[in-house]
Design a protein around this motif. Structure first.
Motif, mmCIF file in Angstrom:
data_model
loop_
_atom_site.group_PDB
_atom_site.id
_atom_site.type_symbol
_atom_site.label_atom_id
_atom_site.label_comp_id
_atom_site.label_asym_id
_atom_site.label_seq_id
_atom_site.Cartn_x
_atom_site.Cartn_y
_atom_site.Cartn_z
ATOM 1 N N ASN A 39 12.669 0.692 -0.710
ATOM 2 C CA ASN A 39 12.018 0.851 0.584
ATOM 3 C C ASN A 39 11.615 2.304 0.827
ATOM 4 O OD1 ASN A 39 14.843 1.309 0.706
ATOM 5 N ND2 ASN A 39 14.884 1.054 2.945
ATOM 6 N N TYR A 40 12.374 3.262 0.305
ATOM 7 C CA TYR A 40 12.005 4.672 0.457
ATOM 8 C C TYR A 40 10.779 5.012 -0.387
ATOM 9 C CZ TYR A 40 15.813 6.207 3.434
ATOM 10 O OH TYR A 40 16.646 6.416 4.527
ATOM 11 N N ALA A 41 10.676 4.439 -1.574
ATOM 12 C CA ALA A 41 9.493 4.686 -2.402
ATOM 13 C C ALA A 41 8.232 4.190 -1.702
ATOM 14 C CB ALA A 41 9.656 3.997 -3.748
ATOM 15 N N ASP A 42 8.322 3.029 -1.093
ATOM 16 C CA ASP A 42 7.167 2.461 -0.403
ATOM 17 C C ASP A 42 6.804 3.293 0.831
ATOM 18 O OD1 ASP A 42 5.191 0.839 0.655
ATOM 19 O OD2 ASP A 42 6.316 -1.018 0.352
ATOM 20 N N VAL A 43 7.801 3.606 1.658
ATOM 21 C CA VAL A 43 7.541 4.318 2.912
ATOM 22 C C VAL A 43 7.024 5.730 2.651
ATOM 23 C CG1 VAL A 43 8.658 5.349 4.942
ATOM 24 C CG2 VAL A 43 9.136 2.967 4.308
ATOM 25 N N VAL A 44 7.653 6.470 1.759
ATOM 26 C CA VAL A 44 7.269 7.862 1.552
ATOM 27 C C VAL A 44 5.895 7.947 0.877
ATOM 28 C CG1 VAL A 44 7.920 10.060 0.482
ATOM 29 C CG2 VAL A 44 9.677 8.574 1.465
ATOM 30 N N SER A 45 5.567 7.018 0.005
ATOM 31 C CA SER A 45 4.244 7.050 -0.630
ATOM 32 C C SER A 45 3.156 6.766 0.404
ATOM 33 C CB SER A 45 4.172 6.042 -1.786
ATOM 34 O OG SER A 45 4.353 4.715 -1.339
ATOM 35 N N ARG A 46 3.413 5.826 1.325
ATOM 36 C CA ARG A 46 2.412 5.549 2.379
ATOM 37 C C ARG A 46 2.345 6.700 3.378
ATOM 38 N NH1 ARG A 46 2.618 -0.836 4.037
ATOM 39 N NH2 ARG A 46 4.673 -1.041 3.079
ATOM 40 N N TRP A 47 3.506 7.293 3.667
ATOM 41 C CA TRP A 47 3.512 8.463 4.570
ATOM 42 C C TRP A 47 2.667 9.597 3.965
ATOM 43 C CZ3 TRP A 47 5.457 13.380 3.531
ATOM 44 C CH2 TRP A 47 5.546 14.251 4.607
ATOM 45 N N THR A 48 2.738 9.775 2.663
ATOM 46 C CA THR A 48 2.014 10.865 2.012
ATOM 47 C C THR A 48 0.521 10.596 1.945
ATOM 48 O OG1 THR A 48 3.964 11.337 0.642
ATOM 49 C CG2 THR A 48 1.851 12.222 -0.115
ATOM 50 N N PHE A 49 0.129 9.368 1.596
ATOM 51 C CA PHE A 49 -1.293 9.091 1.324
ATOM 52 C C PHE A 49 -1.970 8.245 2.397
ATOM 53 C CE2 PHE A 49 0.630 10.006 -2.815
ATOM 54 C CZ PHE A 49 -0.234 10.985 -3.282
ATOM 55 N N GLY A 50 -1.221 7.710 3.371
ATOM 56 C CA GLY A 50 -1.827 6.962 4.467
ATOM 57 C C GLY A 50 -1.828 5.468 4.250
ATOM 58 N N SER A 51 -1.837 5.025 2.993
ATOM 59 C CA SER A 51 -1.842 3.593 2.710
ATOM 60 C C SER A 51 -1.379 3.378 1.260
ATOM 61 C CB SER A 51 -3.232 2.981 2.897
ATOM 62 O OG SER A 51 -4.126 3.476 1.902
ATOM 63 N N ARG A 52 -0.980 2.139 0.972
ATOM 64 C CA ARG A 52 -0.588 1.849 -0.400
ATOM 65 C C ARG A 52 -1.789 1.986 -1.335
ATOM 66 N NH1 ARG A 52 2.788 -3.467 -1.947
ATOM 67 N NH2 ARG A 52 4.405 -2.228 -0.894
ATOM 68 N N TRP A 53 -2.964 1.547 -0.863
ATOM 69 C CA TRP A 53 -4.168 1.648 -1.699
ATOM 70 C C TRP A 53 -4.471 3.107 -2.061
ATOM 71 C CZ3 TRP A 53 -6.954 -0.937 -4.908
ATOM 72 C CH2 TRP A 53 -8.221 -0.469 -5.278
ATOM 73 N N ALA A 54 -4.359 3.977 -1.057
ATOM 74 C CA ALA A 54 -4.630 5.398 -1.318
ATOM 75 C C ALA A 54 -3.612 5.959 -2.315
ATOM 76 C CB ALA A 54 -4.595 6.184 -0.020
ATOM 77 N N PHE A 55 -2.376 5.514 -2.184
ATOM 78 C CA PHE A 55 -1.376 5.959 -3.160
ATOM 79 C C PHE A 55 -1.757 5.505 -4.564
ATOM 80 C CE2 PHE A 55 2.134 4.361 -5.778
ATOM 81 C CZ PHE A 55 2.682 5.569 -6.182
ATOM 82 N N LEU A 56 -2.146 4.250 -4.719
ATOM 83 C CA LEU A 56 -2.493 3.739 -6.051
ATOM 84 C C LEU A 56 -3.660 4.511 -6.644
ATOM 85 C CD1 LEU A 56 -2.050 -0.114 -5.516
ATOM 86 C CD2 LEU A 56 -0.547 1.461 -6.756
ATOM 87 N N GLU A 57 -4.629 4.853 -5.817
ATOM 88 C CA GLU A 57 -5.754 5.655 -6.305
ATOM 89 C C GLU A 57 -5.258 7.011 -6.808
ATOM 90 O OE1 GLU A 57 -9.306 5.151 -6.446
ATOM 91 O OE2 GLU A 57 -8.489 3.105 -6.441
ATOM 92 N N ALA A 58 -4.377 7.639 -6.048
ATOM 93 C CA ALA A 58 -3.833 8.947 -6.438
ATOM 94 C C ALA A 58 -2.978 8.818 -7.708
ATOM 95 C CB ALA A 58 -3.009 9.532 -5.292
ATOM 96 N N ALA A 59 -2.204 7.729 -7.777
ATOM 97 C CA ALA A 59 -1.341 7.536 -8.943
ATOM 98 C C ALA A 59 -2.168 7.354 -10.213
ATOM 99 C CB ALA A 59 -0.425 6.331 -8.724
ATOM 100 N N ARG A 60 -3.225 6.566 -10.128
ATOM 101 C CA ARG A 60 -4.062 6.343 -11.306
ATOM 102 C C ARG A 60 -4.769 7.627 -11.738
ATOM 103 N NH1 ARG A 60 -5.824 0.776 -8.373
ATOM 104 N NH2 ARG A 60 -4.027 -0.466 -9.095
ATOM 105 N N ALA A 61 -5.184 8.419 -10.774
ATOM 106 C CA ALA A 61 -5.827 9.700 -11.108
ATOM 107 C C ALA A 61 -4.803 10.641 -11.763
ATOM 108 C CB ALA A 61 -6.414 10.337 -9.839
ATOM 109 N N TRP A 62 -3.593 10.634 -11.241
ATOM 110 C CA TRP A 62 -2.554 11.499 -11.806
ATOM 111 C C TRP A 62 -2.217 11.079 -13.242
ATOM 112 C CZ3 TRP A 62 2.400 10.957 -13.698
ATOM 113 C CH2 TRP A 62 3.169 12.125 -13.796
ATOM 114 N N LEU A 63 -2.110 9.781 -13.470
ATOM 115 C CA LEU A 63 -1.839 9.285 -14.819
ATOM 116 C C LEU A 63 -2.940 9.707 -15.789
ATOM 117 C CD1 LEU A 63 -0.597 5.666 -13.970
ATOM 118 C CD2 LEU A 63 0.804 7.545 -14.852
ATOM 119 N N ALA A 64 -4.181 9.566 -15.357
ATOM 120 C CA ALA A 64 -5.301 9.942 -16.220
ATOM 121 C C ALA A 64 -5.291 11.442 -16.510
ATOM 122 C CB ALA A 64 -6.617 9.526 -15.561
#
Length: 446
Positions: free
Chosen positions: A196-221
């Protein structure tokens, strides 16, 4: 008549012979000169003989001796048996070792050893390591002591506790209206692995789960982790996958990040509103293990991405990054990791190469005297596994041939290491007797 005549004849003959061979007169000067000449000649012959014998003796007793003959044999060192790395039998694994390139080769700092295949497998909670690094990429902390901004949890955040509880995920309390620093929230995500902390803090940082996934994929690349797929921030979804080689690279990134590395090596933490939480990585402090993250979705999906400092006795421990994926249980994974690290540690060893007094050669002489050439001290060489050990031996001309005189060195080389021992004379070569000199002219120098 006849008898008388014969006697007279013999008497006359005797008189005649006496007249013919009368002894010379010793007063004859000619005779005296002859005798003196003979005596002189005899004396000269004797003197010549005495001089010759004396000259030979003087030469024989002082003539140079032939040099002792050296005979040496380079000792052979048998390398130890090759070390077999204790890699996991089940699932797949990879390990990278830094700090031993001179022993293991430069490739050891890449992917040194693997087992199983390199196909993608579910990440499970190792996902949270990626989530933390992506969050800190967007909201960096000054250092490991910087608490960062404060996060206040809402009722919606609190509702995720129940949601992840139903899914069977690991969770931690998140009371509505409670707050904690970003660093503390990351600790709740990584130490007890609270989803639950991983979900909440990632959304707090990026505004939404979708925005987090976009950032995560860019970071991986950006970091070249092309074999890794992220579909949500916790790891509860088996669609989050990665390969062993990608996870080695991820482990290096996490180990180099001061905040993530410090949190990951913490056995526990006391968090506001939560209390004391304990690290899911029960191997911390065992066999030099310093991190990083566990993960499992049950069954044959138990994973461990780990770092370790392996002491091999050189003063500087090896830095190990490794991963096991697809283990049958947490205990089997732990056993596999400890076994592998122990096999790495045991592969480095001191190999004895010299024993004080070991004979490697001799000096021998024509008159029968001899002395051994021996190693002056014990020696050993530090090496890895069955690295070949090369031996070189050099000698120098002795000056005295006395006991203990240094007459050379022997050197062993294995990889980057060398060991050396002096060679000395054991015993003293005594000079020959005068009789030997007098009776062996052919052995003497000019």
């Amino acid at each position: 008549m006849t008898t008388q005549t014969s006697s007279d004849e013999f008497a006359g003959l005797a008189d005649l012979m006496r007249d013919e061979y009368d002894a010379p007169d010793p007063r004859d000067p000619t005779l005296r000169r002859r005798r003196l000449r003979g005596v002189l000649i005899a004396m000269l012959v004797v003197l010549a003989l005495v001089a010759a014998v004396g000259g030979y003796a003087a030469w024989a007793l002082t003539a140079p001796l032939p040099a002792p003959v050296e005979s040496v044999r380079t000792p052979v060192v048998t390398a130890p048996e090759a070390v077999t790395l204790d890699l996991p039998d089940a699932g797949s694994s990879a390990v990278s070792v830094a700090g031993a390139e001179e022993y293991l080769g430069a490739e050891a700092n890449g992917i040194w050893a693997t087992s199983g295949d390199n196909s993608p497998r579910p990440l499970a909670s190792i996902t949270k390591l990626i989530t933390a690094l992506v969050i800190l990429d967007a909201r960096p902390l000054a250092d490991e002591n910087d608490p960062g901004p404060t996060i206040t949890f809402t009722s919606a955040d609190n509702d995720l506790y129940d949601e992840y509880y139903v899914k069977g995920a690991t969770i931690a309390a998140m009371p509505t209206g409670s707050s904690m620093s970003l660093r503390e929230a990351l600790a709740a995500m990584l130490i007890p692995s609270a989803s639950n902390y991983a979900d909440v803090v990632s959304r707090w940082t990026f505004g939404s789960r979708w925005a987090f996934l976009e950032a995560a994929r860019a970071w991986l690349a950006k970091n070249g982790l092309t074999g890794t797929t992220i579909v949500e921030p916790t790891g509860i979804d088996p669609g989050n996958t990665s390969t062993p080689t990608d996870l080695i690279a991820l482990g290096r990134l996490a180990a180099q990040h001061p905040v993530v590395a410090q949190i990951a090596r913490s056995a526990s933490a006391n968090l506001p509103g939560v209390g004391t939480v304990y690290n899911t990585n029960s191997l911390l402090g065992t066999s030099g293990i310093t991190g990083l993250k566990t993960g499992n979705l049950g069954g044959d999906t138990h994973n461990l991405l780990y770092t370790a400092k392996v002491d091999i006795g050189t003063g500087t421990p090896l830095s190990v990054v490794g991963v096991v994926m697809g283990g049958a249980s947490r205990q089997s994974v732990n056993d596999a990791v400890v076994g592998l690290l122990d096999s790495v540690r045991s592969g480095f060893h001191d190999v004895p190469v010299a024993t004080q007094g070991r004979v490697v050669g001799t000096y021998s002489t024509a008159w029968g005297a001899s002395a051994d050439i021996v190693m002056a001290s014990d020696a050993s060489i530090f090496t890895w596994s069955d690295t070949p050990i090369e031996v070189s031996l050099t000698t120098t001309e002795p000056k005295t041939f006395a006991d203990g005189e240094v007459v050379g060195t022997i050197t062993w080389t294995a990889g980057p290491k060398t060991a050396t021992a002096e060679l000395v004379i054991d015993g003293t070569i005594e000079p020959p007797s005068e009789w030997w000199r007098l009776t062996h002219p052919g052995e003497l120098g000019g």
